[in-house]
Every structure is written in structure tokens, then in C-alpha cells.
Design a protein around this motif. Structure first.
Motif, PDB file in Angstrom:
ATOM      1  N   VAL A   1       0.975  -1.290   0.005  1.00 15.12           N
ATOM      2  CA  VAL A   1       0.032  -0.052  -0.013  1.00 15.12           C
ATOM      3  C   VAL A   1       0.811   1.201   0.176  1.00 15.12           C
ATOM      4  N   THR A   2       0.423   2.161  -0.752  1.00 16.45           N
ATOM      5  CA  THR A   2       1.045   3.637  -0.756  1.00 16.45           C
ATOM      6  C   THR A   2       0.624   4.619   0.171  1.00 16.45           C
ATOM      7  N   VAL A   3       1.340   5.037   1.198  1.00 19.39           N
ATOM      8  CA  VAL A   3       0.756   5.954   2.084  1.00 19.39           C
ATOM      9  C   VAL A   3       1.320   7.336   1.634  1.00 19.39           C
ATOM     10  N   LYS A   4       0.512   8.146   1.164  1.00 15.92           N
ATOM     11  CA  LYS A   4       0.876   9.561   0.644  1.00 15.92           C
ATOM     12  C   LYS A   4       1.199  10.385   1.655  1.00 15.92           C
ATOM     13  N   PRO A   5       2.049  11.524   1.005  1.00 14.05           N
ATOM     14  CA  PRO A   5       2.708  12.549   1.916  1.00 14.05           C
ATOM     15  C   PRO A   5       1.620  13.047   2.944  1.00 14.05           C
ATOM     16  N   ALA A   6       2.066  13.241   4.403  1.00 20.00           N
ATOM     17  CA  ALA A   6       1.246  13.888   5.369  1.00 20.00           C
ATOM     18  C   ALA A   6      -0.092  13.320   5.387  1.00 20.00           C
ATOM     19  N   THR A   7      -0.094  12.114   5.399  1.00 25.41           N
ATOM     20  CA  THR A   7      -1.645  11.538   5.616  1.00 25.41           C
ATOM     21  C   THR A   7      -1.701  10.224   6.567  1.00 25.41           C
ATOM     22  N   LYS A   8      -2.773  10.037   7.141  1.00 24.67           N
ATOM     23  CA  LYS A   8      -2.794   8.763   7.941  1.00 24.67           C
ATOM     24  C   LYS A   8      -3.444   7.914   7.080  1.00 24.67           C
ATOM     25  N   GLN A   9      -3.049   6.668   7.382  1.00 24.03           N
ATOM     26  CA  GLN A   9      -3.569   5.427   6.832  1.00 24.03           C
ATOM     27  C   GLN A   9      -3.806   4.470   7.702  1.00 24.03           C
ATOM     28  N   THR A  10      -5.137   3.750   7.671  1.00 24.62           N
ATOM     29  CA  THR A  10      -5.589   2.674   8.440  1.00 24.62           C
ATOM     30  C   THR A  10      -6.073   1.251   7.583  1.00 24.62           C
ATOM     31  N   VAL A  11      -5.494   0.366   8.170  1.00 23.55           N
ATOM     32  CA  VAL A  11      -5.848  -1.064   7.427  1.00 23.55           C
ATOM     33  C   VAL A  11      -6.751  -1.551   8.419  1.00 23.55           C
ATOM     34  N   GLU A  12      -7.997  -1.939   7.919  1.00 25.85           N
ATOM     35  CA  GLU A  12      -8.728  -2.772   8.755  1.00 25.85           C
ATOM     36  C   GLU A  12      -8.846  -4.263   8.234  1.00 25.85           C
ATOM     37  N   ILE A  13      -8.527  -5.160   9.447  1.00 28.13           N
ATOM     38  CA  ILE A  13      -8.643  -6.515   9.171  1.00 28.13           C
ATOM     39  C   ILE A  13      -9.958  -7.036  10.069  1.00 28.13           C
ATOM     40  N   ILE A  14     -10.931  -7.335   9.427  1.00 26.48           N
ATOM     41  CA  ILE A  14     -12.269  -7.734   9.919  1.00 26.48           C
ATOM     42  C   ILE A  14     -12.202  -9.355  10.472  1.00 26.48           C
ATOM     43  N   ILE A  15     -12.427  -9.720  11.605  1.00 21.25           N
ATOM     44  CA  ILE A  15     -12.437 -10.967  12.222  1.00 21.25           C
ATOM     45  C   ILE A  15     -13.802 -11.699  12.291  1.00 21.25           C
ATOM     46  N   TYR A  16     -14.030 -12.790  11.537  1.00 18.31           N
ATOM     47  CA  TYR A  16     -15.242 -13.332  11.470  1.00 18.31           C
ATOM     48  C   TYR A  16     -15.361 -14.366  12.292  1.00 18.31           C
ATOM     49  N   GLU A  17     -14.449 -14.979  13.255  1.00 13.93           N
ATOM     50  CA  GLU A  17     -14.334 -15.925  14.103  1.00 13.93           C
ATOM     51  C   GLU A  17     -13.451 -15.992  15.194  1.00 13.93           C
ATOM     52  N   LYS A  18     -13.680 -16.598  16.486  1.00 10.89           N
ATOM     53  CA  LYS A  18     -12.675 -16.559  17.259  1.00 10.89           C
ATOM     54  C   LYS A  18     -11.396 -17.239  16.950  1.00 10.89           C
ATOM     55  N   CYS A  19     -10.274 -16.440  17.241  1.00  7.82           N
ATOM     56  CA  CYS A  19      -8.913 -16.836  16.631  1.00  7.82           C
ATOM     57  C   CYS A  19      -7.689 -16.162  17.392  1.00  7.82           C
ATOM     58  N   THR A  20      -6.598 -16.535  16.769  1.00  8.67           N
ATOM     59  CA  THR A  20      -5.150 -15.958  17.128  1.00  8.67           C
ATOM     60  C   THR A  20      -5.048 -15.360  15.858  1.00  8.67           C
ATOM     61  N   ILE A  21      -4.941 -14.175  15.805  1.00  5.91           N
ATOM     62  CA  ILE A  21      -4.198 -13.216  14.532  1.00  5.91           C
ATOM     63  C   ILE A  21      -3.031 -12.931  14.673  1.00  5.91           C
ATOM     64  N   VAL A  22      -1.971 -13.176  13.583  1.00  8.55           N
ATOM     65  CA  VAL A  22      -0.762 -12.932  13.702  1.00  8.55           C
ATOM     66  C   VAL A  22      -0.422 -11.855  12.486  1.00  8.55           C
ATOM     67  N   TRP A  23       0.346 -11.039  12.571  1.00  9.20           N
ATOM     68  CA  TRP A  23       0.623 -10.276  11.473  1.00  9.20           C
ATOM     69  C   TRP A  23       2.010  -9.742  11.317  1.00  9.20           C
ATOM     70  N   GLU A  24       2.893  -9.161  10.451  1.00 12.47           N
ATOM     71  CA  GLU A  24       3.877  -8.292  10.343  1.00 12.47           C
ATOM     72  C   GLU A  24       3.872  -7.322   9.497  1.00 12.47           C
ATOM     73  N   LEU A  25       4.488  -6.412   9.561  1.00  9.96           N
ATOM     74  CA  LEU A  25       4.390  -4.983   9.007  1.00  9.96           C
ATOM     75  C   LEU A  25       5.481  -4.382   8.947  1.00  9.96           C
ATOM     76  N   ARG A  26       5.929  -3.521   7.905  1.00 12.97           N
ATOM     77  CA  ARG A  26       6.954  -2.845   7.870  1.00 12.97           C
ATOM     78  C   ARG A  26       6.317  -1.321   6.893  1.00 12.97           C
ATOM     79  N   VAL A  27       7.014  -0.363   7.286  1.00 16.02           N
ATOM     80  CA  VAL A  27       7.069   0.734   6.086  1.00 16.02           C
ATOM     81  C   VAL A  27       8.434   1.070   5.787  1.00 16.02           C
ATOM     82  N   VAL A  28       8.889   0.887   4.427  1.00 14.47           N
ATOM     83  CA  VAL A  28      10.146   0.891   3.918  1.00 14.47           C
ATOM     84  C   VAL A  28      10.551   2.351   4.340  1.00 14.47           C
TER      85      VAL A  28
END
Length: 533
Positions: A433-460
Motif C-alpha cells: 500500500v502507498t501512504v501519501k505524504p502528510a497522510t494517515k492510513q488505516t488498514v482494517e482486518i475484519i475478524i469473522y471467528e474467534k482466533c489468534t491473528i498474527v501479522w507482520e508489517l513494515r514501512v520502507v
């Protein structure tokens, strides 16, 4: 002639089968490099040949969750200047399917196959040429001085320089007709190259097309090149070399990791490793060590090539990435000599095995050098080379290689093949995803069942704030802070990993605040693990 960069240590790191393409933007077609024209300039010269004209978010297939990107609170917007790409057309890699060839190319292939058939029938590839026996000489009288024979006074082997390959090919054809071994009396010899027997099946056509393209479909020139390559392989002892143990000192200098978007294995050449004085001396300090380096380089390439797919339509070339960060440069004479020696050897004996040459982390003077020589290169040759400054390295790589296949040190999310990151592999696609200059970005991950969610993330390059929270669906539920908003600097860990146990339905919010005047590249992926009851 092959357009191979000679820094590439022996390794068995060609990965297994390439993963299926994740739903990502279509990558530009790769093209096969040309023979001598395609030999890259000495390893320091770069220029951004390609720039992304548009970035698209790469969808991550939901398991028990779905992700959406929400752009919010624009602080200020700036019109982005359109930049003109410095490389124009990128030629599509030529087809190896006979039906796709032009009439003239099919004719050239048939003519080359005929020359190869005649050579096999008369054992030209494996048998030395017949020599007339020397006339008998009377023994010298007693007391006469004994003179050295011509064979003793001259070196037993002199390098042969072919200045007129066309004329030589014609002489070969004449020798074929006058061969002392009648075709009917001798069985056709079997000759294999890179594990492919010549003229046995359509894989042989793919091999012959490489030699034809390296010689612009000049049949006799291609035949001479093929014959010389087979002889060189015999003299160099290629089959035995592949089995030798030459050590692993250079495994960080050259390694194969992942695949490009077209399925080519990606080979990384890291010139900066030779800043290590001990490694440099161990590799280049004398002729014996440089010879071992050359053998190691050939062994590495041979092992990689033998794992390629030579069926028509298969992937039979390699994507090269050359990292010039902290490169010793041309001042290191020993490295320059060894590199030049390896380059000539690979050019003459490994035609059309590089799909693309990408130079990254190029210093300014390399960019200037490339700009200077660029007008003298053909358009097809220029299309094989991509040069990127340090600021454009990750962006350039992502154009050709999916982020899940790009090593962490080059801006991606891929780690070495080991147990240090068991949660994710190159088979797990990454959202880009491209984050534009001087902007806030939100990623929504909708959960449909009880679980453990694992994620990894970086902004270059970071220079942003990152936070994560869980918002339940229930109206009277409380938002849970998973990761407090934290300013991330370029010196922080390049990748952040988090997990959260979900006991009620809701959504995970990954929040990025980019206060800088530059656009940023956000990469993330996640997995859902159902709870065990």
C-alpha cells in the motif's frame, strides 16, 4: 555470449517450486539479454531505468478475516510530479516455442540442427581431429647433437583466437564431408549440455535458440560458438567441477533467493561484502586464489542452470540483482582482473541466461557513467539493464519482484530459508500500500471467528508512527490497544510482528501516520489461527 555478472558463488540455494502468483500488479515482461552487447559495464554504474507509475494495494486472501485500507485525515496534499521513465520499451523475453518463431528464425534453427546432426554423426564434438602421422626419420649418427622436437620446444597448448568464425564454420563443414569415419560405420555420438542431450527432444531446441540469439541468428557463427562451448566444458571439466566442494566462504557474496514475478530465480550479487579485507585477501590475493574463485563462480552458475526448465515455454534464465552498496569499485585491481576474466568466460560459454540485470544502491558516479555510455547501447541491450539509486532500490525491486520474495535488507519481508520466522514464508502474499505524504492510513482486518491473528508489517524507511488496536463489534465493547502508537525511525527494526487473541468478533486496525512530505510504502500480511478448545 552470456550477459552474466561474474560475482556469484557456488550454492545450492535455488529454491523449490515458485509459488503461484499472488494477486499482484502484472510485472513488466523480462527480456533475454543479448550476447556481447549485453555484457554489463564494470560493476559500478547505475541509473534508474524504471520508476513505478502507479502503485496498487495487493489483496491478501482472507481466511477468517478480511482487510481493507482506509485513508483518513489528510493534513495536506501535494501534486506529485510526473517523472519520465529513463528507460523506454522493455522487450518481452523471446518465446522458445518453435511455432512462435518467425519463418527466418525457424529456418535458422533447422539449419543449425542440420550442422549439429552432421557434427554428431562424425564425432566432431568429442573426437580430436585426425592428424597425419609424422614421417619416419633415420636415427641420428652416434655423437650427433640431439635437437628438441617441435612438440617439446613449443608449448603444448596455445589459446585459439577465432577472428573469423564464419570462415571457420565453413572449414568445419568441409572437414565433415571428408571425415575419416564413415557415418554409416560409426554410431552417432551423444553430447549433453546443461543436462540436455543435443537433438533428443524439444529441450535441445531451447538450447540451440540461445546460441542463435547470441549470434543474431547467424547459423554458422552460432554453430562455432556451440562447438567451442562444448570443447571448453570438456577442457574445464565441468561435470567433475559440479561435484567438487569449494567451500562456503562466498555464500553472503552471492546467493539465490526467491523468484521474480515471471518465475525466474533471483540471484543477488553483493559486492560490498568484499570490503571485508580478510575475505578479499582470501579470494583474490594471488593467481591460485583467483583461479579458485573462477571455478567457484562457474560451479555456482552450473548448479543453478541445471535446475532451470528447458522445456519450450519453461523458465530457462535467471534474474540478476547486483548490489553496489559499499562496492570496492575499480580501484581494487585484483577484483577487477578476476571479474573481467570471469565475465569473458561466462559471456563466451553461457549465452542468453540472464533475463534482467538490475543494479541497486548505485552511487552517483555509477549513475553518471551509465548515463554517459547509454547512447552507445542498442535499445534491446538497454532494456536488459535497470539501474537504481539507493532511494529507489526497494521501489525498483518491487516492480519486478513481489515483496514476499524480496529479502528484508532490500525492503521486502522475506527472510532466509530457516526456522527463524516460522509464521511466514515466500508463499504468503504481501499487501503493498502507498501512504501519501502528510497522510494517515488505516488498514482494517475484519475478524469473522474467534482466533489468534498474527501479522507482520513494515514501512520502507519508516519515519512514520505505527499503532495497532482491536475494536469489537459489540456496542458496549472496549477498544483494546495492541500496539501503542510509536514513532519509527530508519534505524529501528525493519519489520514489526504482532499477535492478538480474539475472543469476540471485531476488527484489527493497523494505523500509520506519515508526517513527511514523501510517499511511503506500507507492506503487511497476516494469518488466522483458529482457537483450540
Amino acid at each position: 555470449m552470456a550477459d552474466e555478472i561474474p560475482i556469484t558463488p557456488p550454492s545450492d540455494l535455488v529454491p523449490p517450486t515458485p509459488p503461484p502468483a499472488a494477486s499482484q500488479p502484472e510485472a513488466p515482461a523480462l527480456t533475454k539479454p543479448e550476447s556481447k552487447e549485453d555484457a554489463p559495464p564494470p560493476p559500478p554504474s547505475l541509473l534508474e531505468v524504471t520508476e513505478s507509475e502507479k502503485e496498487e494495494a495487493l489483496a491478501v486472501p482472507p481466511v477468517a478475516a478480511a482487510a481493507a485500507v482506509v485513508e483518513s485525515e489528510p493534513v495536506k496534499e501535494e501534486a506529485e510530479k510526473k517523472q519520465i521513465p529513463r528507460s523506454l520499451i522493455s522487450f518481452k523475453e523471446e518465446s522458445n516455442v518453435v511455432a512462435d518463431l518467425s519463418d527466418s528464425e525457424r529456418k535458422a534453427l533447422q539449419e543449425l540442427k542440420q550442422l549439429v546432426r552432421e557434427a554428431l554423426n562424425t564425432h566432431q564434438f568429442t573426437s580430436p581431429k585426425a592428424e597425419a602421422p609424422a614421417p619416419a626419420q633415420a636415427p641420428p649418427p652416434p655423437g650427433a647433437p640431439v635437437s628438441k622436437s617441435e612438440s617439446e620446444s613449443k608449448p603444448t597448448h596455445e589459446p585459439k583466437i577465432e577472428e573469423q568464425p564464419l570462415k571457420e564454420a565453413e572449414e568445419v563443414a568441409k572437414e565433415t564431408a571428408q571425415s575419416v569415419v564413415p557415418a554409416a560405420a560409426a554410431a552417432e555420438e551423444e553430447v549433453s549440455i546443461w543436462g540436455v542431450p543435443l537433438l533428443k527432444d524439444d529441450k535441445s531446441d531451447v538450447i540451440l535458440l540461445k546460441f542463435l540469439r547470441a549470434r543474431d541468428f547467424k547459423v554458422k557463427d552460432a554453430f562455432v560458438m556451440l562447438r567451442n562451448t562444448i570443447q571448453w566444458r570438456k577442457d574445464f571439466g565441468i561435470d567433475a567441477l559440479v561435484e567438487e566442494d569449494l567451500g562456503d566462504d562466498l555464500e553472503k557474496v552471492v546467493f539465490v533467493h526467491g523468484y521474480d514475478r515471471d518465475g525466474h530465480p533471483v540471484c543477488y550479487n553483493v559486492f560490498g561484502e568484499f570490503q571485508n579485507k580478510e575475505l578479499y585477501q582470501k579470494t583474490f590475493s594471488d593467481e591460485e586464489k583467483r583461479t579458485k574463485f573462477l571455478r567457484w563462480r562457474v560451479q555456482f552458475l552450473e548448479k543453478g542452470i541445471r535446475k532451470l526448465d528447458f522445456t519450450p515455454g519453461g523458465v530457462c534464465s535467471i534474474f540478476q540483482v547486483n548490489d553496489l552498496k559499499n562496492s570496492p569499485g575499480p580501484a581494487k585491481k585484483e577484483l577487477r582482473v578476476a571479474t573481467k576474466q570471469a565475465l569473458h568466460l561466462l559471456q563466451d560459454n553461457y549465452p542468453e541466461f540472464v533475463a534482467k540485470q538490475v543494479f541497486i544502491n548505485a552511487p552517483w558516479w555509477y549513475l553518471a557513467f551509465y548515463t554517459m555510455i547509454s547512447p552507445f547501447l542498442t535499445q534491446r541491450t538497454k532494456s536488459k539493464f535497470v539501474v537504481a539509486s539507493p532511494a529507489k532500490t526497494a521501489e525498483t525491486l518491487f516492480k519486478y519482484i513481489s515483496p514476499e520474495h524480496v529479502p528484508i535488507q532490500y525492503g521486502g519481508l522475506s527472510v532466509d530459508y530457516c526456522d527463524c520466522n516460522p509464521e511466514f514464508t515466500i508463499e504468503d502474499p504481501v499487501a503493498d500500500v502507498t501512504v501519501k505524504p502528510a497522510t494517515k492510513q488505516t488498514v482494517e482486518i475484519i475478524i469473522y471467528e474467534k482466533c489468534t491473528i498474527v501479522w507482520e508489517l513494515r514501512v520502507v524507511g519508516w519515519e512514520v508512527s505505527y499503532g495497532a488496536e482491536f475494536v469489537p463489534n459489540a456496542e458496549n465493547g472496549y477498544t483494546i490497544i495492541v500496539q501503542k502508537a510509536t514513532k519509527m525511525s530508519p534505524t529501528d527494526e525493519p519489520v514489526v510482528s504482532n499477535s492478538f487473541k480474539v475472543t469476540e468478533l471485531g476488527k484489527i486496525l493497523l494505523k500509520i501516520d506519515n508526517p513527511t512530505p514523501k510517499k511511503k510504502r506500507l507492506l503487511y500480511r497476516f494469518k488466522i489461527e483458529p482457537l483450540d478448545y
